[in-house]
Design a protein around this motif. Structure first.
Motif, PDB file in Angstrom:
ATOM      1  N   PHE A  92       0.818  -1.029   0.064  1.00  0.00           N
ATOM      2  CA  PHE A  92      -0.071  -0.041  -0.238  1.00  0.00           C
ATOM      3  C   PHE A  92       0.840   1.173  -0.044  1.00  0.00           C
ATOM      4  O   PHE A  92       2.138   1.178   0.069  1.00  0.00           O
ATOM      5  CB  PHE A  92      -1.081  -0.012   1.189  1.00  0.00           C
TER       6      PHE A  92
ATOM      7  N   LEU B 137       2.038   4.483   2.044  1.00  0.00           N
ATOM      8  CA  LEU B 137       2.118   5.254   3.207  1.00  0.00           C
ATOM      9  C   LEU B 137       2.674   6.357   3.263  1.00  0.00           C
ATOM     10  O   LEU B 137       3.955   6.543   2.843  1.00  0.00           O
ATOM     11  CB  LEU B 137       2.829   4.252   4.222  1.00  0.00           C
TER      12      LEU B 137
ATOM     13  N   ALA C 221      -3.796  -3.399  11.701  1.00  0.00           N
ATOM     14  CA  ALA C 221      -3.154  -2.075  10.984  1.00  0.00           C
ATOM     15  C   ALA C 221      -2.283  -1.253  11.942  1.00  0.00           C
ATOM     16  O   ALA C 221      -1.179  -1.033  11.423  1.00  0.00           O
ATOM     17  CB  ALA C 221      -4.243  -1.348  10.252  1.00  0.00           C
TER      18      ALA C 221
ATOM     19  N   ILE D 102      -7.469   6.441   5.662  1.00  0.00           N
ATOM     20  CA  ILE D 102      -7.297   5.495   4.602  1.00  0.00           C
ATOM     21  C   ILE D 102      -8.313   5.865   3.294  1.00  0.00           C
ATOM     22  O   ILE D 102      -9.350   6.264   3.524  1.00  0.00           O
ATOM     23  CB  ILE D 102      -7.901   4.119   4.998  1.00  0.00           C
TER      24      ILE D 102
ATOM     25  N   ALA E 268      -7.471   2.341  13.152  1.00  0.00           N
ATOM     26  CA  ALA E 268      -6.345   1.403  12.807  1.00  0.00           C
ATOM     27  C   ALA E 268      -6.477   0.159  13.651  1.00  0.00           C
ATOM     28  O   ALA E 268      -6.016  -0.945  13.156  1.00  0.00           O
ATOM     29  CB  ALA E 268      -5.033   1.995  12.550  1.00  0.00           C
TER      30      ALA E 268
ATOM     31  N   THR F 207      -8.838  -2.109  12.068  1.00  0.00           N
ATOM     32  CA  THR F 207      -8.562  -2.436  10.640  1.00  0.00           C
ATOM     33  C   THR F 207      -7.646  -3.659  10.600  1.00  0.00           C
ATOM     34  O   THR F 207      -6.554  -3.462  11.322  1.00  0.00           O
ATOM     35  CB  THR F 207      -8.181  -1.303  10.005  1.00  0.00           C
TER      36      THR F 207
ATOM     37  N   ALA G  73      -4.435  -5.549   8.811  1.00  0.00           N
ATOM     38  CA  ALA G  73      -3.452  -5.090   7.974  1.00  0.00           C
ATOM     39  C   ALA G  73      -3.632  -5.408   6.527  1.00  0.00           C
ATOM     40  O   ALA G  73      -3.497  -4.564   5.556  1.00  0.00           O
ATOM     41  CB  ALA G  73      -2.043  -5.563   8.593  1.00  0.00           C
TER      42      ALA G  73
ATOM     43  N   GLN H  27      -6.445  -5.624   4.874  1.00  0.00           N
ATOM     44  CA  GLN H  27      -7.272  -4.530   4.423  1.00  0.00           C
ATOM     45  C   GLN H  27      -6.521  -3.616   3.745  1.00  0.00           C
ATOM     46  O   GLN H  27      -7.381  -2.530   3.028  1.00  0.00           O
ATOM     47  CB  GLN H  27      -8.396  -4.131   5.513  1.00  0.00           C
ATOM     48  N   LEU H  28      -5.349  -3.164   4.117  1.00  0.00           N
ATOM     49  CA  LEU H  28      -4.628  -1.995   3.418  1.00  0.00           C
ATOM     50  C   LEU H  28      -4.088  -2.253   2.094  1.00  0.00           C
ATOM     51  O   LEU H  28      -3.819  -1.316   1.655  1.00  0.00           O
ATOM     52  CB  LEU H  28      -3.603  -1.341   4.326  1.00  0.00           C
TER      53      LEU H  28
ATOM     54  N   ARG I 202      -4.271   0.393  -0.815  1.00  0.00           N
ATOM     55  CA  ARG I 202      -4.844   1.600  -0.429  1.00  0.00           C
ATOM     56  C   ARG I 202      -3.990   2.620  -0.273  1.00  0.00           C
ATOM     57  O   ARG I 202      -2.706   2.438  -0.117  1.00  0.00           O
ATOM     58  CB  ARG I 202      -5.735   1.242   0.897  1.00  0.00           C
TER      59      ARG I 202
ATOM     60  N   VAL J 297      -2.652   5.146   2.717  1.00  0.00           N
ATOM     61  CA  VAL J 297      -2.694   5.431   4.232  1.00  0.00           C
ATOM     62  C   VAL J 297      -1.825   6.695   4.646  1.00  0.00           C
ATOM     63  O   VAL J 297      -0.807   6.885   4.281  1.00  0.00           O
ATOM     64  CB  VAL J 297      -2.227   4.228   5.000  1.00  0.00           C
TER      65      VAL J 297
END
Length: 176
Positions: free
Chosen positions: A14, A16, A31, A60, A67, A70, A72, A74-75, A78, A80
């Motif tokens: 993802f 960051l 997360a 997100i 977080a 959520t 990890a 699921q990231l 995405r 973030v």
């Protein structure tokens, strides 16, 4: 961070704070743990671990999310943003962060990152917030130190400064 068994690890990629990252995560890894222990984003605090205190709030895909609620995995794919990503540069604070500083809107600082993240998202959507609306946003966070009054003052000031900056940018002629 708990030790991961090789068979259950998943590579989760993802963005960051504007940079692509990959973290190895078991399906149950939160997360908060991936951000703090796997990637070093320690500004994301772990408070209640039930989503009630708001200390772990991150963006997100531009929306505030807890977080600690959520996973990890699921990231994946995405974008973030953590508190480390709010400042425009290493040596500069964002408009909202600077307003917090001027109004002494933080004391111990534990809740501050989550509140800043939520207000950042809110002020993007609502450039002229009422005091009541700001209190609603901040009401989703637990702060034991400030009594919220300086936080609301900082939010109001930041909103006004952001509106002024937006209006002065809009008034400049476009260079075609």
């Amino acid at each position: 961070m708990p030790r991961l068994s090789a068979a259950n690890r998943h590579r989760v990629g993802f963005t960051l704070n504007g940079k692509p990252v990959v973290v190895e995560a078991e399906p149950r890894l939160l997360a908060t743990d991936a951000l703090r222990h796997g990637l070093g984003a320690t500004g994301t605090h772990v408070g209640c671990e039930h989503g009630a205190c708001g200390a772990c709030t991150v963006l997100i895909d531009g929306a505030p999310a807890r977080a600690c609620l959520t996973l990890a995995v699921q990231l994946e794919g995405r974008e973030v943003t953590t508190i480390e990503g709010l400042a425009p540069a290493q040596d500069r604070l964002s408009v909202l962060q600077a307003a917090f500083r001027r109004h002494h809107a933080l004391q111990c600082g534990f809740c501050t990152a989550g509140i800043l993240i939520s207000l950042e998202a809110f002020l993007r959507e609502q450039p002229e917030p009422s005091e009541h609306a700001l209190r609603e946003v901040v009401g989703g966070h637990l702060c034991r130190c400030t009594g919220y009054t300086p936080i609301i003052a900082a939010g109001r000031e930041a909103a006004a400064l952001l509106r002024q900056a937006s209006q002065s940018t809009a008034a400049e002629p476009l260079d075609v």
